[in-house]
Design an enzyme around this catalytic site. Structure first.
Site, mmCIF file in Angstrom:
data_model
loop_
_atom_site.group_PDB
_atom_site.id
_atom_site.type_symbol
_atom_site.label_atom_id
_atom_site.label_comp_id
_atom_site.label_asym_id
_atom_site.label_seq_id
_atom_site.Cartn_x
_atom_site.Cartn_y
_atom_site.Cartn_z
ATOM 1 N N ALA A 2 60.488 -0.179 31.388
ATOM 2 C CA ALA A 2 59.698 0.668 32.281
ATOM 3 C C ALA A 2 59.573 2.084 31.765
ATOM 4 O O ALA A 2 58.862 2.895 32.332
ATOM 5 C CB ALA A 2 60.343 0.697 33.672
ATOM 6 N N CYS A 3 60.274 2.396 30.678
ATOM 7 C CA CYS A 3 60.337 3.777 30.196
ATOM 8 C C CYS A 3 59.589 3.906 28.891
ATOM 9 O O CYS A 3 59.732 3.072 28.005
ATOM 10 C CB CYS A 3 61.795 4.198 29.995
ATOM 11 S SG CYS A 3 62.005 5.827 29.256
ATOM 12 N N GLY A 4 58.816 4.959 28.761
ATOM 13 C CA GLY A 4 58.108 5.213 27.526
ATOM 14 C C GLY A 4 58.852 6.212 26.668
ATOM 15 O O GLY A 4 60.071 6.300 26.686
ATOM 16 N N CYS B 36 60.577 9.236 25.953
ATOM 17 C CA CYS B 36 61.204 10.155 26.896
ATOM 18 C C CYS B 36 61.576 11.488 26.261
ATOM 19 O O CYS B 36 62.113 12.365 26.925
ATOM 20 C CB CYS B 36 62.459 9.516 27.497
ATOM 21 S SG CYS B 36 62.138 7.916 28.266
#
Length: 270
Positions: free
Chosen positions: A110-112, A114
């Site tokens: 869910a994280c790109g 960062c």
């Protein structure tokens, strides 16, 4: 390449009572450790498949490589379990990633990216200027993109649980599509494919994504030289700010025959 789907038992219920047990097809999510020159850089959670494209796109988004000439090779590590560790060899003269970039944490699906905290910090990292890209599209071309992307999602039909990113030309022709449990991974795979094909910058192209348009997806499109980003869902406020600052066209809520053009409306010719 590892499995991209797996079958799991499920108890299917309804308000009328138990309907029965059956196997269900799920999208696989597994870790991929990325190494550069044998040194661990990060771990990302992804759907196996197109890993070389994923890593190339990730390294481009981090500013470690700029084109296919910066890559001397990629290989799965012989001691890795089920091809979940990939080592990159940079071309001679390409500076290896700074140790500050090495991530001692796992990047979830869910994280790109960062590591970039603000638009101001990104201004110095733009390898391509998309603001002068003169591509023009009609609303009809844009409206056709979601269905064309959906038709190309082979794994989604079996799982219903994958995001997709598609690269289109100005006439609506599909060049590449990639699927993954993570939105950012799907985009990295598309950009990585284009980089390995020697197509960067992607002048005159459109990136279509199956979910929302987040800040990190806008950033990845900008760093690949893509002037138009379209999404079936909403953009975030920071995505709109970044697209406006970079001179990109950002289209959201692209569904049916309607759409919202948040920035760069001059490229959409009615």
């Amino acid at each position: 390449m590892g499995r991209i789907t797996v079958r799991k038992p499920v108890l299917r219920l309804s308000t009328a009572g138990v309907r029965g047990r059956r196997p269900d097809t799920l999208a696989v999510e597994e870790p991929l450790e990325i190494r550069v020159g044998g040194r661990p850089l990060t771990i990302t959670m992804r759907t196996p498949g197109d890993d070389f494209d994923l890593v190339a796109g990730f390294l481009a988004a981090e500013g470690i490589i700029a084109g296919e000439g910066d890559l001397a090779g990629m290989r799965y590590c012989a001691d890795a379990h089920e091809q979940n560790t990939l080592d990159v060899v940079l071309a001679p003269g390409v500076r290896p990633p700074d140790r500050l970039l090495e991530r001692a944490f796992t990047t979830t699906s869910a994280c790109g990216v960062c590591g970039k905290a603000s638009i101001e910090a990104l201004r110095a990292d733009r390898p391509y200027d998309v603001s002068g890209d003169g591509v023009e599209l009609t609303p009809a071309v844009l409206a056709a993109l979601p269905d064309r992307l959906r038709e190309a999602q082979r794994v989604f039909d079996r799982t219903g649980g994958l995001h997709a990113a598609g690269l289109f030309d100005a006439a609506g022709g599909l060049l590449a599509v990639r699927e993954d449990v993570g939105r950012h991974n799907a985009v990295d795979k598309v950009v990585g494919w284009a980089l390995r094909e020697g197509l960067l910058p992607l002048t005159g192209h459109v990136l279509m994504v199956s979910g929302r348009a987040s800040f990190e997806l806008t950033q990845k499109a900008m760093l690949a030289g893509i002037p138009v980003l379209a999404a079936v869902s909403a953009p975030s406020s920071l995505a709109v700010d970044l697209a406006d600052d970079a001179g990109m066209t950002l289209v959201g809520f692209l569904r049916g025959e309607s759409m919202n053009v948040y920035t760069g409306a001059h490229r959409v010719v009615v």
